[in-house]
Scaffold this motif. Structure first.
Motif, PDB file in Angstrom:
ATOM      1  N   LYS A 153       0.752  -1.083   0.149  1.00  6.68           N
ATOM      2  CA  LYS A 153      -0.132   0.075   0.145  1.00  6.68           C
ATOM      3  C   LYS A 153       0.795   1.307  -0.017  1.00  6.68           C
ATOM      4  O   LYS A 153       2.086   1.218   0.492  1.00  6.68           O
ATOM      5  N   TYR A 172       1.428   4.122   1.509  1.00 14.25           N
ATOM      6  CA  TYR A 172       1.300   4.578   3.030  1.00 14.25           C
ATOM      7  C   TYR A 172       2.720   4.970   3.593  1.00 14.25           C
ATOM      8  O   TYR A 172       3.754   4.321   3.255  1.00 14.25           O
ATOM      9  N   HIS A 179      -1.271   9.094   3.801  1.00 13.50           N
ATOM     10  CA  HIS A 179      -0.974   8.485   2.381  1.00 13.50           C
ATOM     11  C   HIS A 179       0.305   8.985   1.799  1.00 13.50           C
ATOM     12  O   HIS A 179       0.513  10.236   1.929  1.00 13.50           O
ATOM     13  N   PHE A 238      -6.001  -3.108   3.436  1.00 15.11           N
ATOM     14  CA  PHE A 238      -5.863  -3.512   2.058  1.00 15.11           C
ATOM     15  C   PHE A 238      -6.752  -2.983   1.056  1.00 15.11           C
ATOM     16  O   PHE A 238      -6.380  -2.664  -0.125  1.00 15.11           O
TER      17      PHE A 238
END
Lengths: 57, 337
Positions: free
Chosen positions: B244, B246, B274, B322
């Motif tokens: 991801k 992040y 993010h 996810f």
């Protein structure tokens, strides 16, 4: 009128994110090309998963 | 996210590291002991005894054969991961604040502390990835940091550069073969210490954490700041998640620096941002003191935080983590299909 303003603001935020995402992806592609030119191999987690997928136990 | 509390240390945690396949977590603490844990269930696998001072740093090579540690007893030690046997001790004039293996595990760097009569240095040793092998006594490279002391350092992709983070908030790019200074950039606020430097999985960029309450994402080849993450507390650590997009930040004001109790509340949290949009997504609470280190499983399944409170908290990501996508990410995904 307020509703319109809010809509415009939201659209601006989405446009901004879209641009950031495009910029990021363009930069990642450029880096990948540079690495390839330099002949640097960088194993990533995706490669490892793919390798694991091939082993049959 | 279900947290697992790893209790075993008796003093503040200083660093936490995952093995490359994400199976084992290594933690070090001021209690002078290194612990190894199973990432799946948090069970303690073993301990490594020998250091005579607070441990500041630990790292494991990519094949999970050798463990390196650095401590206030002015030594870097090399251990057999499996048996816990001490294989090598290198002595220095000052404490070791950071150790890190190169991407292929054939080199190990150490950052030494500055003290009267000792400048801060980065030392590099050639490593044989074999528990039976004789390791080199002498370093293969020694970099002296004359301007500002180094607090953290690591190897970039292909072991091309060594990047160091400094007490004055700057980062420096060195040629990893010759030790030549190539570039330097003031990326954090002046005189605001860089407290952590962690890599992306391909080591083409890294994230720094700073006492100036921000974390920066920086390109390894030109030291350009790509992203800035703004927090409301001094940061001790920052990590980039694989899978991801992040980043996870950890920090918090030490009790002695806080005057009111209200200012303490809500500060001991891991913060998720993010990576591309720089927006905060969520926080995970649980620690009773500042987070000294956050580490992410290289396979992206979990993360662990080491606290001033003496605990490691291990969190396995759930489905929602996810599945979560911003609208523009979903768009882009569909466009790629």
């Amino acid at each position: 009128q307020d509703f319109n303003k809010k809509n415009l603001a939201n659209r601006a935020v989405v446009e901004h994110r879209r641009r950031l995402l495009q910029e990021w992806r363009a930069w990642r592609e450029q880096v990948a090309e540079e690495l390839e030119e330099e002949g640097v191999e960088v194993p990533t987690y995706e490669d490892k998963d793919a390798a694991q997928g091939e082993t049959i136990e | 996210m279900r947290p697992i509390l790893l209790s075993g240390h008796t003093r503040a945690l200083t660093q936490v590291k995952y093995s490359k396949d994400g199976d084992i977590i290594f933690s070090v603490s001021k209690d002078q002991i290194i612990c190894a844990w199973y990432a799946a269930n948090g069970e303690r696998l073993g301990t490594y005894h020998g250091h005579q001072g607070a441990l500041w740093t630990v790292d494991v090579d990519p094949t999970t054969t050798l463990l390196a540690s650095g401590a206030a007893d002015n030594t870097i030690r090399l251990w057999d991961v499996k048996t816990g046997k001490l294989l090598k001790t290198w002595d220095f004039g000052t404490a070791i604040k950071r150790v890190e293996f190169s991407p292929d595990g054939t080199q190990l760097l150490g950052v030494t502390e500055r003290r009267q009569g000792h400048l801060s240095t980065i030392v590099v040793y050639d490593i044989v990835l074999d528990v039976e092998a004789e390791q080199a006594d002498e370093h293969s490279l020694r970099i002296v940091c004359e301007d500002s002391k180094a607090t953290v350092a690591g190897f970039s992709y292909g072991s091309k550069y060594i990047i160091s983070g400094h007490e004055d908030g700057s980062v420096t790019q060195w040629d990893a073969k010759t030790g030549e200074l190539l570039d330097s950039a003031q990326i954090q606020e002046d005189d605001m210490q860089i407290t952590d430097l962690q890599w992306s999985s391909d080591r083409t960029y890294f994230i720094t954490a700073s006492k100036d309450k921000t974390a920066k994402l920086v390109a390894a080849n030109d030291l350009r700041v790509l992203k800035t993450y703004v927090a409301d507390t001094p940061l001790n650590s920052a990590a980039i998640t694989p899978v991801k997009d992040y980043v996870i930040l950890g920090g918090g004001q030490a009790a002695m620096d806080v005057t009111t109790t209200s200012a303490r509340q809500g500060k001991f949290e891991a913060r998720f941002y993010h990576k591309i949009f720089e927006e905060e997504i969520g926080r995970v609470r649980g620690h009773f003191g500042p987070l000294n280190y956050v580490a992410v499983d290289p396979q992206g399944k979990s993360y662990a935080s080491g606290g001033e409170d003496g605990y490691v908290r291990l969190h396995h990501f759930d489905r929602g983590y996810f599945d979560f996508l911003y609208e523009v990410e979903r768009e882009a995904e569909q466009a790629n299909l």
